[in-house]
Motif scaffolding. Structure first.
Motif, PDB file in Angstrom:
ATOM      1  N   ARG A 129       2.340  31.609  66.712  1.00  0.00           N
ATOM      2  CA  ARG A 129       1.972  30.231  66.337  1.00  0.00           C
ATOM      3  C   ARG A 129       2.476  29.295  67.422  1.00  0.00           C
ATOM      4  NH1 ARG A 129       4.327  31.214  61.126  1.00  0.00           N
ATOM      5  NH2 ARG A 129       2.946  32.673  60.108  1.00  0.00           N
ATOM      6  N   ILE A 130       1.714  29.255  68.516  1.00  0.00           N
ATOM      7  CA  ILE A 130       2.127  28.430  69.655  1.00  0.00           C
ATOM      8  C   ILE A 130       0.927  27.641  70.171  1.00  0.00           C
ATOM      9  CG2 ILE A 130       4.008  29.937  70.424  1.00  0.00           C
ATOM     10  CD1 ILE A 130       2.081  31.066  72.579  1.00  0.00           C
ATOM     11  N   ALA A 131       1.231  26.648  71.004  1.00  0.00           N
ATOM     12  CA  ALA A 131       0.157  25.865  71.625  1.00  0.00           C
ATOM     13  C   ALA A 131      -0.540  26.727  72.679  1.00  0.00           C
ATOM     14  CB  ALA A 131       0.746  24.627  72.279  1.00  0.00           C
ATOM     15  N   ALA A 132      -1.834  26.467  72.863  1.00  0.00           N
ATOM     16  CA  ALA A 132      -2.608  27.254  73.834  1.00  0.00           C
ATOM     17  C   ALA A 132      -1.978  27.199  75.225  1.00  0.00           C
ATOM     18  CB  ALA A 132      -4.037  26.743  73.868  1.00  0.00           C
ATOM     19  N   GLN A 134      -8.602  24.185  68.648  1.00  0.00           N
ATOM     20  CA  GLN A 134      -7.851  22.915  68.615  1.00  0.00           C
ATOM     21  C   GLN A 134      -6.453  23.074  69.207  1.00  0.00           C
ATOM     22  OE1 GLN A 134      -8.320  22.189  64.507  1.00  0.00           O
ATOM     23  NE2 GLN A 134     -10.347  21.300  64.758  1.00  0.00           N
ATOM     24  N   ASP A 135      -6.406  23.611  70.409  1.00  0.00           N
ATOM     25  CA  ASP A 135      -5.148  23.759  71.145  1.00  0.00           C
ATOM     26  C   ASP A 135      -4.132  24.709  70.528  1.00  0.00           C
ATOM     27  OD1 ASP A 135      -6.173  22.102  73.006  1.00  0.00           O
ATOM     28  OD2 ASP A 135      -5.209  20.295  72.192  1.00  0.00           O
ATOM     29  N   LYS A 136      -4.507  25.357  69.441  1.00  0.00           N
ATOM     30  CA  LYS A 136      -3.592  26.349  68.848  1.00  0.00           C
ATOM     31  C   LYS A 136      -4.132  27.747  69.127  1.00  0.00           C
ATOM     32  CE  LYS A 136      -0.344  24.206  66.488  1.00  0.00           C
ATOM     33  NZ  LYS A 136       0.987  24.371  67.054  1.00  0.00           N
ATOM     34  N   VAL A 137      -3.224  28.652  69.412  1.00  0.00           N
ATOM     35  CA  VAL A 137      -3.635  30.024  69.706  1.00  0.00           C
ATOM     36  C   VAL A 137      -4.115  30.745  68.448  1.00  0.00           C
ATOM     37  CG1 VAL A 137      -2.616  32.279  70.225  1.00  0.00           C
ATOM     38  CG2 VAL A 137      -2.168  30.348  71.725  1.00  0.00           C
ATOM     39  N   ASP A 138      -5.309  31.375  68.513  1.00  0.00           N
ATOM     40  CA  ASP A 138      -5.724  32.290  67.433  1.00  0.00           C
ATOM     41  C   ASP A 138      -5.119  33.660  67.704  1.00  0.00           C
ATOM     42  OD1 ASP A 138      -7.314  30.404  66.231  1.00  0.00           O
ATOM     43  OD2 ASP A 138      -9.110  30.979  67.346  1.00  0.00           O
ATOM     44  N   PHE A 139      -5.347  34.122  68.925  1.00  0.00           N
ATOM     45  CA  PHE A 139      -4.714  35.372  69.336  1.00  0.00           C
ATOM     46  C   PHE A 139      -4.630  35.426  70.866  1.00  0.00           C
ATOM     47  CE2 PHE A 139      -9.248  36.431  68.659  1.00  0.00           C
ATOM     48  CZ  PHE A 139      -9.605  36.888  69.920  1.00  0.00           C
ATOM     49  N   GLN A 185      10.071  38.874  70.658  1.00  0.00           N
ATOM     50  CA  GLN A 185      10.965  38.223  69.699  1.00  0.00           C
ATOM     51  C   GLN A 185      11.880  37.214  70.371  1.00  0.00           C
ATOM     52  OE1 GLN A 185      10.654  38.068  66.557  1.00  0.00           O
ATOM     53  NE2 GLN A 185       9.021  39.588  66.538  1.00  0.00           N
ATOM     54  N   GLU A 186      12.355  37.555  71.575  1.00  0.00           N
ATOM     55  CA  GLU A 186      13.191  36.595  72.331  1.00  0.00           C
ATOM     56  C   GLU A 186      12.402  35.312  72.575  1.00  0.00           C
ATOM     57  OE1 GLU A 186      16.504  36.982  74.057  1.00  0.00           O
ATOM     58  OE2 GLU A 186      16.522  38.280  72.296  1.00  0.00           O
ATOM     59  N   PHE A 187      11.134  35.468  72.942  1.00  0.00           N
ATOM     60  CA  PHE A 187      10.258  34.333  73.211  1.00  0.00           C
ATOM     61  C   PHE A 187      10.093  33.487  71.949  1.00  0.00           C
ATOM     62  CE2 PHE A 187       5.625  33.010  73.204  1.00  0.00           C
ATOM     63  CZ  PHE A 187       5.804  31.900  74.016  1.00  0.00           C
ATOM     64  N   LEU A 188       9.819  34.142  70.808  1.00  0.00           N
ATOM     65  CA  LEU A 188       9.581  33.386  69.576  1.00  0.00           C
ATOM     66  C   LEU A 188      10.863  32.750  69.048  1.00  0.00           C
ATOM     67  CD1 LEU A 188       7.180  35.748  67.562  1.00  0.00           C
ATOM     68  CD2 LEU A 188       6.575  33.806  69.002  1.00  0.00           C
ATOM     69  N   GLN A 189      11.976  33.501  69.132  1.00  0.00           N
ATOM     70  CA  GLN A 189      13.194  33.029  68.466  1.00  0.00           C
ATOM     71  C   GLN A 189      14.107  32.216  69.372  1.00  0.00           C
ATOM     72  OE1 GLN A 189      14.833  36.516  66.587  1.00  0.00           O
ATOM     73  NE2 GLN A 189      12.913  36.839  65.481  1.00  0.00           N
ATOM     74  N   VAL A 190      14.228  32.628  70.632  1.00  0.00           N
ATOM     75  CA  VAL A 190      15.141  31.892  71.531  1.00  0.00           C
ATOM     76  C   VAL A 190      14.354  30.837  72.307  1.00  0.00           C
ATOM     77  CG1 VAL A 190      16.929  32.101  73.296  1.00  0.00           C
ATOM     78  CG2 VAL A 190      16.491  34.011  71.749  1.00  0.00           C
ATOM     79  N   ALA A 248      -7.865  42.206  63.440  1.00  0.00           N
ATOM     80  CA  ALA A 248      -6.781  43.183  63.669  1.00  0.00           C
ATOM     81  C   ALA A 248      -5.436  42.459  63.671  1.00  0.00           C
ATOM     82  CB  ALA A 248      -6.997  43.902  65.001  1.00  0.00           C
ATOM     83  N   PRO A 249      -4.418  43.046  63.008  1.00  0.00           N
ATOM     84  CA  PRO A 249      -3.152  42.332  62.843  1.00  0.00           C
ATOM     85  C   PRO A 249      -2.337  42.206  64.126  1.00  0.00           C
ATOM     86  CG  PRO A 249      -2.989  44.530  61.913  1.00  0.00           C
ATOM     87  CD  PRO A 249      -4.421  44.358  62.340  1.00  0.00           C
ATOM     88  N   GLU A 250      -1.388  41.269  64.053  1.00  0.00           N
ATOM     89  CA  GLU A 250      -0.428  41.062  65.138  1.00  0.00           C
ATOM     90  C   GLU A 250       0.238  42.388  65.508  1.00  0.00           C
ATOM     91  OE1 GLU A 250       1.463  38.253  66.713  1.00  0.00           O
ATOM     92  OE2 GLU A 250       3.486  38.440  65.872  1.00  0.00           O
TER      93      GLU A 250
END
Ligand code: BT5
Length: 264
Positions: free
Chosen positions: A82-85, A136-141, A197-202, A43-45
């Motif tokens: 696309r963030i670390a776990a 591997q420490d990267k978030v899938d979802f 978006q604030e979290f991802l961009q700022v 299921a998409p983002e």
């Protein structure tokens, strides 16, 4: 009693990602469980799962989220950042800010309580339950589950919740009139997109700052229960991971990952 109208929510939405896909159910065990399954199947983002009632609504630490039909909001959102776990718990803060903002637009006396509650006049109106899958420490979802008490009356809370009703409230109770559930849901989805978006961009620091502005316990004396322990001290804030910082009487700082805070 009416189930939530997906079409009416969609008509009100102005978002680009969050809520573009909505799965709506009359009754599920837990919207978070359904969201996990859907996320595993791609299921998409921004996909949203809403249920009119939950038979196994979940809180943290195996606790229950009381979820009667026809009155409240039970919703889970699938995020694929696309963030670390280790940064995934910050989405709990993102959701708390979004809920607090959606409610604050209606009720002034709204606060966040660490780590995942939103309060009106000191009583719990909403909770957030975040889970994730990572490799591997990267978030899938990340699944962000949100429960908001909208139209429960005091009598209904007493009947459905027993003792819990003493620490709980609903938006209807605060406002003295019924809430249009679809409208509130659409407003909340809008806030979720803004703060995501604030979290991802700022970045993290913006979320931490905005969260702290809305937290009622800053610089207050608190008792914290965690890992079978209890400590007392001054709530000094949260660090860059969202961990609670408590300054103890001996002057040392304790960092707490998960626990319950009581204002003294
Ligand atoms: C939470 O846990 O506050 C997280 C609640 C998340 C619920 C949503 S609904 C959609 C999604 N699907 C799920 O299955 N869950 C999420 P916690 O901090 O552990 O708080 C749980 C405690 O809050 C309980 O032990 C009760 O004391 C209290 N509580 C239970 N139901 C409540 C309600 N409807 N309103 C206010 N307080 C409640």
């Amino acid at each position: 009693m009416e189930t939530m109208g997906t079409e009416s929510i969609k008509k009100l939405l102005k978002t680009e990602t969050v809520g573009k896909t909505i799965y709506s159910f009359e009754e599920v065990g837990s919207t978070n469980e359904v969201a996990y399954e859907l996320a595993r199947h791609g299921a998409p983002e921004g996909s949203i799962i809403i249920a009119d009632s939950q038979t196994r609504g979940k809180g943290r630490l195996q606790r229950r989220w009381i979820s009667p039909p026809g009155v409240n909001l039970y919703m889970s959102v699938i995020f694929r950042p696309r963030i670390a776990a280790k940064d995934a718990p910050l989405l709990t803060l993102v959701a708390s800010i979004a809920i607090a903002q959606a409610i604050k637009n209606k009720v002034d006396d709204t606060q966040i309580k660490w780590p995942n509650d939103v309060l009106i006049q000191g009583k719990k109106v909403a909770g957030v339950l975040t889970g994730m899958q990572a490799s591997q420490d990267k978030v899938d979802f990340v699944i962000v589950g949100i429960g908001v008490n909208l139209n429960m009356t005091r009598e209904m809370m007493q009947k459905e919740m027993g003792e819990v009703s003493e620490i709980a409230t609903s938006l209807r109770e605060a406002l003295g009139h019924e809430i249009e559930r679809e409208k509130f849901t659409a407003d909340l989805i809008g806030e979720l997109e803004v703060w995501y978006q604030e979290f991802l961009q700022v970045g993290k620091s913006r979320i931490i700052n905005e969260w702290m502005k809305r937290w009622g316990a800053i610089d207050r004396r608190v008792l914290v229960r965690f890992d079978g322990r209890e400590i007392e001290g001054i709530a000094s804030g949260i660090d860059e991971n969202g961990y609670l910082l408590v300054k103890k009487n001996d002057g040392t700082m304790e960092r707490i990952i998960a626990g319950d805070v009581i204002l003294l």
